[in-house]
Design a protein around this motif. Sequence first.
Motif, PDB file in Angstrom:
ATOM      1  N   LEU A 182       0.825  -1.204   0.000  1.00  0.00           N
ATOM      2  CA  LEU A 182       0.000   0.000   0.000  1.00  0.00           C
ATOM      3  C   LEU A 182       0.862   1.258   0.000  1.00  0.00           C
ATOM      4  O   LEU A 182       0.559   2.231  -0.708  1.00  0.00           O
ATOM      5  N   VAL A 183       1.922   1.260   0.772  1.00  0.00           N
ATOM      6  CA  VAL A 183       2.837   2.409   0.775  1.00  0.00           C
ATOM      7  C   VAL A 183       3.444   2.598  -0.611  1.00  0.00           C
ATOM      8  O   VAL A 183       3.550   3.728  -1.110  1.00  0.00           O
ATOM      9  N   ASP A 184       3.825   1.515  -1.244  1.00  0.00           N
ATOM     10  CA  ASP A 184       4.393   1.612  -2.596  1.00  0.00           C
ATOM     11  C   ASP A 184       3.393   2.251  -3.560  1.00  0.00           C
ATOM     12  O   ASP A 184       3.766   3.090  -4.395  1.00  0.00           O
ATOM     13  N   VAL A 185       2.118   1.882  -3.436  1.00  0.00           N
ATOM     14  CA  VAL A 185       1.099   2.442  -4.322  1.00  0.00           C
ATOM     15  C   VAL A 185       0.891   3.923  -4.021  1.00  0.00           C
ATOM     16  O   VAL A 185       0.723   4.739  -4.941  1.00  0.00           O
ATOM     17  N   MET A 186       0.897   4.301  -2.751  1.00  0.00           N
ATOM     18  CA  MET A 186       0.762   5.713  -2.406  1.00  0.00           C
ATOM     19  C   MET A 186       1.899   6.531  -3.014  1.00  0.00           C
ATOM     20  O   MET A 186       1.674   7.591  -3.598  1.00  0.00           O
ATOM     21  N   VAL A 187       3.111   6.030  -2.864  1.00  0.00           N
ATOM     22  CA  VAL A 187       4.273   6.730  -3.415  1.00  0.00           C
ATOM     23  C   VAL A 187       4.176   6.816  -4.936  1.00  0.00           C
ATOM     24  O   VAL A 187       4.367   7.890  -5.530  1.00  0.00           O
ATOM     25  N   ASP A 188       3.864   5.698  -5.577  1.00  0.00           N
ATOM     26  CA  ASP A 188       3.785   5.679  -7.043  1.00  0.00           C
ATOM     27  C   ASP A 188       2.679   6.614  -7.552  1.00  0.00           C
ATOM     28  O   ASP A 188       2.850   7.293  -8.578  1.00  0.00           O
ATOM     29  N   SER A 189       1.544   6.663  -6.843  1.00  0.00           N
ATOM     30  CA  SER A 189       0.433   7.513  -7.268  1.00  0.00           C
ATOM     31  C   SER A 189       0.806   8.988  -7.181  1.00  0.00           C
ATOM     32  O   SER A 189       0.439   9.782  -8.053  1.00  0.00           O
ATOM     33  N   LEU A 190       1.529   9.368  -6.146  1.00  0.00           N
ATOM     34  CA  LEU A 190       1.987  10.748  -6.021  1.00  0.00           C
ATOM     35  C   LEU A 190       2.993  11.103  -7.111  1.00  0.00           C
ATOM     36  O   LEU A 190       2.893  12.149  -7.763  1.00  0.00           O
ATOM     37  N   LEU A 191       3.958  10.235  -7.306  1.00  0.00           N
ATOM     38  CA  LEU A 191       5.027  10.547  -8.251  1.00  0.00           C
ATOM     39  C   LEU A 191       4.539  10.512  -9.699  1.00  0.00           C
ATOM     40  O   LEU A 191       5.107  11.194 -10.556  1.00  0.00           O
ATOM     41  N   PRO A 216      -6.422  25.197  -1.716  1.00  0.00           N
ATOM     42  CA  PRO A 216      -6.441  25.542  -3.142  1.00  0.00           C
ATOM     43  C   PRO A 216      -7.319  24.585  -3.938  1.00  0.00           C
ATOM     44  O   PRO A 216      -7.280  23.370  -3.737  1.00  0.00           O
ATOM     45  N   VAL A 217      -8.100  25.141  -4.866  1.00  0.00           N
ATOM     46  CA  VAL A 217      -8.958  24.285  -5.686  1.00  0.00           C
ATOM     47  C   VAL A 217      -8.104  23.375  -6.569  1.00  0.00           C
ATOM     48  O   VAL A 217      -8.496  22.233  -6.845  1.00  0.00           O
ATOM     49  N   ASP A 218      -6.942  23.855  -7.026  1.00  0.00           N
ATOM     50  CA  ASP A 218      -6.069  22.997  -7.832  1.00  0.00           C
ATOM     51  C   ASP A 218      -5.565  21.814  -7.026  1.00  0.00           C
ATOM     52  O   ASP A 218      -5.329  20.729  -7.584  1.00  0.00           O
ATOM     53  N   ALA A 219      -5.378  22.008  -5.710  1.00  0.00           N
ATOM     54  CA  ALA A 219      -4.929  20.910  -4.855  1.00  0.00           C
ATOM     55  C   ALA A 219      -6.008  19.839  -4.750  1.00  0.00           C
ATOM     56  O   ALA A 219      -5.706  18.635  -4.705  1.00  0.00           O
ATOM     57  N   LEU A 220      -7.271  20.252  -4.725  1.00  0.00           N
ATOM     58  CA  LEU A 220      -8.361  19.268  -4.691  1.00  0.00           C
ATOM     59  C   LEU A 220      -8.385  18.440  -5.969  1.00  0.00           C
ATOM     60  O   LEU A 220      -8.566  17.211  -5.922  1.00  0.00           O
ATOM     61  N   ARG A 221      -8.193  19.086  -7.099  1.00  0.00           N
ATOM     62  CA  ARG A 221      -8.202  18.351  -8.376  1.00  0.00           C
ATOM     63  C   ARG A 221      -6.988  17.425  -8.473  1.00  0.00           C
ATOM     64  O   ARG A 221      -7.091  16.315  -8.999  1.00  0.00           O
ATOM     65  N   PHE A 222      -5.852  17.884  -7.971  1.00  0.00           N
ATOM     66  CA  PHE A 222      -4.673  17.016  -7.902  1.00  0.00           C
ATOM     67  C   PHE A 222      -4.986  15.799  -7.040  1.00  0.00           C
ATOM     68  O   PHE A 222      -4.665  14.653  -7.393  1.00  0.00           O
ATOM     69  N   GLY A 223      -5.636  16.034  -5.899  1.00  0.00           N
ATOM     70  CA  GLY A 223      -5.926  14.945  -4.974  1.00  0.00           C
ATOM     71  C   GLY A 223      -6.801  13.866  -5.563  1.00  0.00           C
ATOM     72  O   GLY A 223      -6.570  12.675  -5.328  1.00  0.00           O
ATOM     73  N   VAL A 224      -7.822  14.243  -6.332  1.00  0.00           N
ATOM     74  CA  VAL A 224      -8.695  13.209  -6.895  1.00  0.00           C
ATOM     75  C   VAL A 224      -7.946  12.399  -7.955  1.00  0.00           C
ATOM     76  O   VAL A 224      -8.208  11.193  -8.111  1.00  0.00           O
ATOM     77  N   ARG A 225      -7.020  13.026  -8.661  1.00  0.00           N
ATOM     78  CA  ARG A 225      -6.237  12.253  -9.642  1.00  0.00           C
ATOM     79  C   ARG A 225      -5.374  11.204  -8.934  1.00  0.00           C
ATOM     80  O   ARG A 225      -5.276  10.046  -9.371  1.00  0.00           O
ATOM     81  N   VAL A 226      -4.777  11.614  -7.816  1.00  0.00           N
ATOM     82  CA  VAL A 226      -3.923  10.681  -7.070  1.00  0.00           C
ATOM     83  C   VAL A 226      -4.763   9.568  -6.449  1.00  0.00           C
ATOM     84  O   VAL A 226      -4.403   8.377  -6.528  1.00  0.00           O
ATOM     85  N   LEU A 227      -5.873   9.923  -5.827  1.00  0.00           N
ATOM     86  CA  LEU A 227      -6.718   8.894  -5.212  1.00  0.00           C
ATOM     87  C   LEU A 227      -7.277   7.916  -6.234  1.00  0.00           C
ATOM     88  O   LEU A 227      -7.395   6.716  -5.965  1.00  0.00           O
ATOM     89  N   ASP A 228      -7.620   8.407  -7.422  1.00  0.00           N
ATOM     90  CA  ASP A 228      -8.115   7.516  -8.471  1.00  0.00           C
ATOM     91  C   ASP A 228      -7.037   6.515  -8.863  1.00  0.00           C
ATOM     92  O   ASP A 228      -7.318   5.312  -9.020  1.00  0.00           O
ATOM     93  N   ARG A 229      -5.805   6.988  -9.008  1.00  0.00           N
ATOM     94  CA  ARG A 229      -4.704   6.068  -9.320  1.00  0.00           C
ATOM     95  C   ARG A 229      -4.542   5.019  -8.219  1.00  0.00           C
ATOM     96  O   ARG A 229      -4.315   3.838  -8.495  1.00  0.00           O
ATOM     97  N   LEU A 230      -4.642   5.483  -6.981  1.00  0.00           N
ATOM     98  CA  LEU A 230      -4.438   4.559  -5.865  1.00  0.00           C
ATOM     99  C   LEU A 230      -5.488   3.474  -5.848  1.00  0.00           C
ATOM    100  O   LEU A 230      -5.175   2.282  -5.692  1.00  0.00           O
ATOM    101  N   LEU A 231      -6.774   3.832  -6.051  1.00  0.00           N
ATOM    102  CA  LEU A 231      -7.824   2.828  -6.006  1.00  0.00           C
ATOM    103  C   LEU A 231      -7.742   1.849  -7.169  1.00  0.00           C
ATOM    104  O   LEU A 231      -8.166   0.698  -7.036  1.00  0.00           O
ATOM    105  N   ARG A 232      -7.206   2.287  -8.275  1.00  0.00           N
ATOM    106  CA  ARG A 232      -7.024   1.366  -9.392  1.00  0.00           C
ATOM    107  C   ARG A 232      -5.991   0.293  -9.075  1.00  0.00           C
ATOM    108  O   ARG A 232      -6.092  -0.849  -9.529  1.00  0.00           O
ATOM    109  N   ALA A 233      -4.968   0.688  -8.285  1.00  0.00           N
ATOM    110  CA  ALA A 233      -3.792  -0.184  -8.127  1.00  0.00           C
ATOM    111  C   ALA A 233      -3.668  -0.853  -6.766  1.00  0.00           C
ATOM    112  O   ALA A 233      -2.927  -1.838  -6.645  1.00  0.00           O
ATOM    113  N   CYS A 234      -4.364  -0.344  -5.746  1.00  0.00           N
ATOM    114  CA  CYS A 234      -4.063  -0.821  -4.392  1.00  0.00           C
ATOM    115  C   CYS A 234      -4.657  -2.199  -4.108  1.00  0.00           C
ATOM    116  O   CYS A 234      -4.423  -2.743  -3.058  1.00  0.00           O
TER     117      CYS A 234
END
Length: 446
Positions: free
Chosen positions: A364-373, A428-446
Amino acid sequence: MTSARPDTAAPVPTAQDEVVGICQDLLRLDTSNYGDGSGPGERAAAEYVMGLLHDVGLDPEIFESEPGRASVVVRLEGRDRTRPALVLHGHLDVVPAQAADWSVDPFAGEERDGLLWGRGAVDMKDMDAMILAVVRQLVREGRKPARDVVVAFFADEEAGGVKGARWAVDHRPELFEGATEAISEVGGFSVDVDGRRAYLVQTAEKGLAWLRLVADGRAGHGSQVNDDNAVTRLAEAVARIGSHPWPYTLTPTVDKLLRGVADLTGLPFDAQDPECIDALVAALGPASRFVGATVRHSSNPTRLDAGYKANVIPGRAEATVDVRLLPGHEDEGIAALHLLAGEHVRVEEIHRDTALEVPFAGDLVDVMVDSLLAEDPGAAVLPYTLSGGTDNKSLHRLGITGYGFAPLRLPADLDFAGMFHGVDERVPVDALRFGVRVLDRLLRAC
């Protein structure tokens, strides 16, 4: 001959389209938690969440620990149901806000200068909105997460979770059947370290002890000599505890974080040198508020109560102390507090919750890191300890390992840590949009 009619169907909104509006709606719902049962409760926000989940065909459950104290849970079926489930959770309550202190109405959900302002914008209706937006997109697109995901929105986190996550764990444990890991607030946000962006993933949180100090003495007339004065004894104990210089103690998570900061900055690392530790903490900028409170225990007196008249010496005096304890060192910290209180002052427990610490390693940590990067190549990702606490403490009672991961890419000069329970909370609204992109990646892979 008639021409073909144009397709006028509106495009289906994505998580990035929806997240800002959902966050605004949540901010406009006053869910202030005063800790004494006098607030409005979370029911209105829970019903709003229910509507968004029902809208995409899900069948969530709403339940109350007592009238108005509502939580919502729904389970998403994963592609591989043989794997342990993941809990993705947030809380719906917020700490109170004094409107006179704010630049904006704290419950207006106002967007200004590219930021959403309001109580809960960082703690934690931003993450609630990201979860809802991503889940809605996932279901609309007919996609399943990699494994079962239990999505939960709890009441009462700001008062220790007794009427929210703790109640759910104690009374509805079947909702979390098969879950072994959890993701929630106060992690995954970015900080600037010597010109490089670093994301801090929360892998530990300090233990919590709200304590009552009680001194008994001899009541009497205020004009008399009294060497058994409860107020005096209490005041001495409060002063000792509030000014105690707790020694620096680096837990494994803090050690790894500061070594990472040393690598990014070129500053020296010496776990035995307080000045070296202070310099590395300072290099984290605004996040140093969080990290600086995790290199040692803390004990802050927060309330005093004694007497009823100026010329009457009371027979009893009380104080409350907010104590935060390092993982792995809780017993020694409590023992030290009893010594500091002294023989004439009793220490009573009001509320206690455990410290947590897990390795910065695993799938799970690996997926969190990969999703951010994947969304921010070239950034660094480091673990850190939260000086406060989250509902992961309650889920821990079911053997569920919790992480803080509410991903936000933030401006380097935004004092994010300072806005938790602070004035003019904003995200920041841009931070919210960034966050959903990262969370979507995480749920696909975790």
